[in-house]
Design an enzyme around this catalytic site. Sequence first.
Site, PDB file in Angstrom:
ATOM      1  N   ALA A  57       0.818  -1.215   0.000  1.00  0.00           N
ATOM      2  CA  ALA A  57       0.000   0.000   0.000  1.00  0.00           C
ATOM      3  C   ALA A  57       0.851   1.264   0.000  1.00  0.00           C
ATOM      4  O   ALA A  57       0.463   2.283  -0.575  1.00  0.00           O
ATOM      5  CB  ALA A  57      -0.942  -0.012   1.196  1.00  0.00           C
ATOM      6  N   GLY A  86       0.449  -5.010  15.769  1.00  0.00           N
ATOM      7  CA  GLY A  86       0.768  -4.590  17.126  1.00  0.00           C
ATOM      8  C   GLY A  86       1.690  -3.384  17.226  1.00  0.00           C
ATOM      9  O   GLY A  86       2.117  -3.031  18.325  1.00  0.00           O
ATOM     10  N   HIS A  89       2.999   0.933  12.759  1.00  0.00           N
ATOM     11  CA  HIS A  89       3.211   0.826  11.314  1.00  0.00           C
ATOM     12  C   HIS A  89       1.905   1.026  10.538  1.00  0.00           C
ATOM     13  O   HIS A  89       1.873   1.723   9.521  1.00  0.00           O
ATOM     14  CB  HIS A  89       3.833  -0.538  10.993  1.00  0.00           C
ATOM     15  CG  HIS A  89       4.186  -0.733   9.556  1.00  0.00           C
ATOM     16  ND1 HIS A  89       5.257  -0.099   8.967  1.00  0.00           N
ATOM     17  CD2 HIS A  89       3.609  -1.487   8.593  1.00  0.00           C
ATOM     18  CE1 HIS A  89       5.324  -0.461   7.692  1.00  0.00           C
ATOM     19  NE2 HIS A  89       4.337  -1.303   7.445  1.00  0.00           N
ATOM     20  N   PHE A 114     -11.130   4.859  -4.670  1.00  0.00           N
ATOM     21  CA  PHE A 114     -10.350   4.422  -3.510  1.00  0.00           C
ATOM     22  C   PHE A 114     -10.992   3.179  -2.900  1.00  0.00           C
ATOM     23  O   PHE A 114     -12.079   3.241  -2.341  1.00  0.00           O
ATOM     24  CB  PHE A 114     -10.302   5.550  -2.477  1.00  0.00           C
ATOM     25  CG  PHE A 114      -9.431   5.254  -1.296  1.00  0.00           C
ATOM     26  CD1 PHE A 114      -8.056   5.375  -1.388  1.00  0.00           C
ATOM     27  CD2 PHE A 114      -9.983   4.856  -0.091  1.00  0.00           C
ATOM     28  CE1 PHE A 114      -7.238   5.112  -0.291  1.00  0.00           C
ATOM     29  CE2 PHE A 114      -9.182   4.587   1.009  1.00  0.00           C
ATOM     30  CZ  PHE A 114      -7.815   4.717   0.908  1.00  0.00           C
TER      31      PHE A 114
END
Length: 154
Positions: A57, A86, A89, A114
């Site tokens: 992405a 977790g 990011h 999108f």
Amino acid sequence: MNTIEGKLLLKGDEKIAILCSRFNHIITDRLVEGAKDSFLRHGGNTDLLSVVLAPGAWELPFVLDRLLHSKKYNGICTLGAIIRGGTPHFDYVSAEATKGIANTTLKYGIPVSFGVLTTDSIEQAIERAGAKVGNKGFEAMSSLIELLDLCKEL
């Protein structure tokens, strides 16, 4: 009152690209299939459809810029799946991919839809890729088709 809106119908001569990230391919493969289904159901010509795969992405805005700069396509359907883990990011990738796609779209003035999922879990992503909530790839392509027609009306 005059209402201007697009129709869900392709003439069959529109060159469309599906730009999708390969990361989380178990989800994104299903999104691409949904987008292809919408394209065909609304009159698209498969000879004029391209599928472009970016690594993830994060890379979508860069590849989108290259596709739009080429002026080969009447519109681009962007797809991907960013699933929260977790670490922070997720926040960085989802924010930058979203902003990058939006900014690139405005730069060229060519219709872009999108369809990048941002979910908290793999279960949510599965639901949005063809299970309980429908297929967001199908919806993103349908939005692009409507946007293409709306642009002609404007």
